[in-house]
Design a protein around this motif. Structure first.
Motif, mmCIF file in Angstrom:
data_model
loop_
_atom_site.group_PDB
_atom_site.id
_atom_site.type_symbol
_atom_site.label_atom_id
_atom_site.label_comp_id
_atom_site.label_asym_id
_atom_site.label_seq_id
_atom_site.Cartn_x
_atom_site.Cartn_y
_atom_site.Cartn_z
ATOM 1 N N ILE A 18 46.499 46.720 77.233
ATOM 2 C CA ILE A 18 46.056 48.118 77.395
ATOM 3 C C ILE A 18 47.274 49.016 77.591
ATOM 4 O O ILE A 18 47.403 50.068 76.949
ATOM 5 C CB ILE A 18 45.079 48.251 78.576
ATOM 6 C CG1 ILE A 18 43.760 47.544 78.257
ATOM 7 C CG2 ILE A 18 44.854 49.723 78.939
ATOM 8 C CD1 ILE A 18 42.806 47.432 79.432
ATOM 9 N N LEU A 19 48.177 48.609 78.466
ATOM 10 C CA LEU A 19 49.383 49.403 78.727
ATOM 11 C C LEU A 19 50.274 49.473 77.484
ATOM 12 O O LEU A 19 50.784 50.544 77.142
ATOM 13 C CB LEU A 19 50.154 48.813 79.899
ATOM 14 C CG LEU A 19 49.450 48.920 81.256
ATOM 15 C CD1 LEU A 19 50.189 48.088 82.297
ATOM 16 C CD2 LEU A 19 49.337 50.365 81.701
ATOM 17 N N ARG A 20 50.452 48.356 76.794
ATOM 18 C CA ARG A 20 51.285 48.333 75.598
ATOM 19 C C ARG A 20 50.712 49.259 74.523
ATOM 20 O O ARG A 20 51.430 50.059 73.925
ATOM 21 C CB ARG A 20 51.405 46.909 75.055
ATOM 22 C CG ARG A 20 52.375 46.786 73.881
ATOM 23 C CD ARG A 20 52.380 45.371 73.331
ATOM 24 N NE ARG A 20 51.092 44.990 72.759
ATOM 25 C CZ ARG A 20 50.668 45.343 71.542
ATOM 26 N NH1 ARG A 20 51.414 46.108 70.786
ATOM 27 N NH2 ARG A 20 49.498 44.942 71.096
ATOM 28 N N GLY A 21 49.411 49.175 74.310
ATOM 29 C CA GLY A 21 48.779 50.024 73.310
ATOM 30 C C GLY A 21 48.801 51.496 73.681
ATOM 31 O O GLY A 21 48.869 52.369 72.819
ATOM 32 N N GLY A 22 48.766 51.774 74.978
ATOM 33 C CA GLY A 22 48.749 53.157 75.438
ATOM 34 C C GLY A 22 50.092 53.857 75.355
ATOM 35 O O GLY A 22 50.163 55.083 75.429
ATOM 36 N N GLU A 23 51.170 53.087 75.192
ATOM 37 C CA GLU A 23 52.505 53.689 75.157
ATOM 38 C C GLU A 23 52.666 54.708 74.041
ATOM 39 O O GLU A 23 53.432 55.647 74.169
ATOM 40 C CB GLU A 23 53.569 52.607 75.036
ATOM 41 C CG GLU A 23 53.716 51.786 76.302
ATOM 42 C CD GLU A 23 54.702 50.640 76.160
ATOM 43 O OE1 GLU A 23 55.198 50.399 75.033
ATOM 44 O OE2 GLU A 23 54.961 49.979 77.174
ATOM 45 N N HIS A 35 46.714 39.612 81.381
ATOM 46 C CA HIS A 35 47.123 39.636 79.979
ATOM 47 C C HIS A 35 46.399 40.744 79.199
ATOM 48 O O HIS A 35 46.965 41.350 78.296
ATOM 49 C CB HIS A 35 46.909 38.274 79.314
ATOM 50 C CG HIS A 35 45.478 37.840 79.253
ATOM 51 N ND1 HIS A 35 44.842 37.247 80.324
ATOM 52 C CD2 HIS A 35 44.566 37.929 78.269
ATOM 53 C CE1 HIS A 35 43.594 36.980 79.976
ATOM 54 N NE2 HIS A 35 43.393 37.383 78.740
ATOM 55 N N TYR A 36 45.177 41.032 79.581
ATOM 56 C CA TYR A 36 44.413 42.096 78.927
ATOM 57 C C TYR A 36 44.956 43.460 79.348
ATOM 58 O O TYR A 36 45.131 44.363 78.525
ATOM 59 C CB TYR A 36 42.934 41.955 79.281
ATOM 60 C CG TYR A 36 42.046 42.956 78.591
ATOM 61 C CD1 TYR A 36 41.723 42.817 77.253
ATOM 62 C CD2 TYR A 36 41.524 44.044 79.282
ATOM 63 C CE1 TYR A 36 40.908 43.736 76.615
ATOM 64 C CE2 TYR A 36 40.714 44.957 78.656
ATOM 65 C CZ TYR A 36 40.409 44.805 77.326
ATOM 66 O OH TYR A 36 39.616 45.719 76.705
ATOM 67 N N MET A 37 45.254 43.608 80.638
ATOM 68 C CA MET A 37 45.778 44.884 81.129
ATOM 69 C C MET A 37 47.152 45.161 80.524
ATOM 70 O O MET A 37 47.464 46.305 80.204
ATOM 71 C CB MET A 37 45.845 44.849 82.657
ATOM 72 C CG MET A 37 46.063 46.196 83.279
ATOM 73 S SD MET A 37 44.711 47.311 82.881
ATOM 74 C CE MET A 37 45.589 48.849 82.863
ATOM 75 N N LYS A 38 47.959 44.133 80.308
ATOM 76 C CA LYS A 38 49.252 44.336 79.655
ATOM 77 C C LYS A 38 49.064 44.886 78.246
ATOM 78 O O LYS A 38 49.818 45.748 77.803
ATOM 79 C CB LYS A 38 50.034 43.027 79.605
ATOM 80 C CG LYS A 38 50.682 42.678 80.930
ATOM 81 C CD LYS A 38 51.415 41.362 80.891
ATOM 82 C CE LYS A 38 52.615 41.434 80.016
ATOM 83 N NZ LYS A 38 53.473 40.239 80.089
#
Length: 60
Positions: free
Chosen positions: A35-40, A30-33
């Motif tokens: 990170i990916l969402r914010g990095g988009e 859930h944390y890595m998701k």
């Protein structure tokens, strides 16, 4: 927090402070998701793709 760059540009950034360092582990899914969402909005597709491959345990 504000982060300064060599070209004197300043950006706002989110940071985390580790109080009690333990052995390094992969972030929970859930944390890595997040990170990916914010990095988009600010990371290259290559970087995000590399993260997705490295942390392939992430669902969706």
């Amino acid at each position: 927090m504000s982060v300064g760059f060599q070209n004197e540009e300043t950006k706002e950034a989110l940071t985390f402070i580790v109080r009690y360092k333990e052995a390094e582990t992969a972030p929970p899914w859930h944390y890595m998701k997040e990170i990916l969402r914010g990095g988009e909005s600010c990371c290259s597709e290559k970087y995000l793709s590399d993260l997705r491959e490295r942390y392939s345990y992430i669902k969706g």
